[in-house]
Design an enzyme around this catalytic site. Sequence first.
Site, PDB file in Angstrom:
ATOM      1  NE  ARG A 144       0.962 -77.506  31.176  1.00 25.80           N
ATOM      2  CZ  ARG A 144       1.794 -78.461  31.588  1.00 25.80           C
ATOM      3  NH1 ARG A 144       1.722 -79.687  31.094  1.00 25.80           N
ATOM      4  NH2 ARG A 144       2.706 -78.194  32.516  1.00 25.80           N
ATOM      5  N   GLY A 162       3.951 -61.688   7.315  1.00 24.46           N
ATOM      6  CA  GLY A 162       3.399 -61.212   8.582  1.00 24.46           C
ATOM      7  C   GLY A 162       2.321 -62.116   9.145  1.00 24.46           C
ATOM      8  CG  ASP A 189       6.658 -66.180   0.626  1.00 28.36           C
ATOM      9  OD1 ASP A 189       7.281 -65.518  -0.232  1.00 28.36           O
ATOM     10  OD2 ASP A 189       6.011 -65.645   1.543  1.00 28.36           O
ATOM     11  CE  LYS A 208       9.385 -62.353   2.993  1.00 25.85           C
ATOM     12  NZ  LYS A 208       8.113 -61.623   2.853  1.00 25.85           N
ATOM     13  CG  ASP A 256       1.399 -59.463  -0.314  1.00 31.02           C
ATOM     14  OD1 ASP A 256       1.271 -60.175  -1.337  1.00 31.02           O
ATOM     15  OD2 ASP A 256       2.466 -58.900  -0.020  1.00 31.02           O
ATOM     16  CB  CYS A 262       2.328 -53.933   4.264  1.00 21.15           C
ATOM     17  SG  CYS A 262       1.080 -55.097   4.808  1.00 21.15           S
ATOM     18  CB  CYS A 307     -19.823 -66.597  -7.323  1.00 23.79           C
ATOM     19  SG  CYS A 307     -18.068 -66.814  -7.031  1.00 23.79           S
TER      20      CYS A 307
HETATM   21 ZN    ZN Z   1     -18.136 -67.780  -4.948  1.00 20.86          ZN
END
Ligand code: ZN
Length: 252
Positions: free
Chosen positions: A13, A40, A61, A85, A129, A190, A247
């Site tokens: 597909r 999540g 993780d 996890k 996160d 969260c 930066c």
């Molecule tokens: Zn940068």
Amino acid sequence: MDLNDDELLRYSRQIMLPQIGIQGQQKILKSKVLLFGAGGLGSPIAMYLVASGVGELTIVDPDTVDLTNLQRQILHGTKDVGKDKVISAKQTLVDINSQTNVQIFNEILTGERLEEQIKRSNVVVDATDNFQSRFAINAACVKAKTALITGAAIRFEGQVSVFDMQGSSACYQCLFPDVGSNQDELEESCAETGILGSVTGLIGSIQATEVIKLVTNIGQTLSNRLLLIDALSMEWHSVKIKKDPKCVTCSP
Ligand SMILES: [Zn+2]
């Protein structure tokens, strides 16, 4: 690399999409993707990438599955509470498609080991996160010139951006020139703020889509753009990200 009959059927597909075809599928089958986070965002990212046939998926993780995770972290089920996890993730992913070589790290990668994993990957996906991990992953991607796809979700909101790290590409740090001293204030988790599970699914699915586009070199990615989604009003818009000449991570 020729596709066998099983592969031709399994991926039929997406092979029938003219932009992908047999050649695109071969690129997907050869791709090596490095994913930070099996939560999540990481759940739909990993599940869609493995289902689409990526050759190798490495998942990093350090956490274990908690009952409060199950509302959105669909890699894991009730029986997985208390498990690492990455172990739970691998069991789910092997069931979806055992052709993908799933590698796991049950720890936070830093320094040379982080750089080594990023260097050997075609695309890096940030589904963590916290800013500390995000900035470390970004810096290693800048150094290795490896494309980075970042995503974040909180409440009913989410954002995604892509940094191809080629030429005059911005980096994730360019978005946050002043973050450093006030990292903790900026960081909302969260656990403190709440999140609708399907919003992480939405953002993670966009990240997975950008991986497939980068690997097969089709379409226009979110390169140097920040996509912002408010699911409550269902307004989507994107803004250009400019390279910050000052930066701390990507300017010479
Ligand atoms: Zn940068």
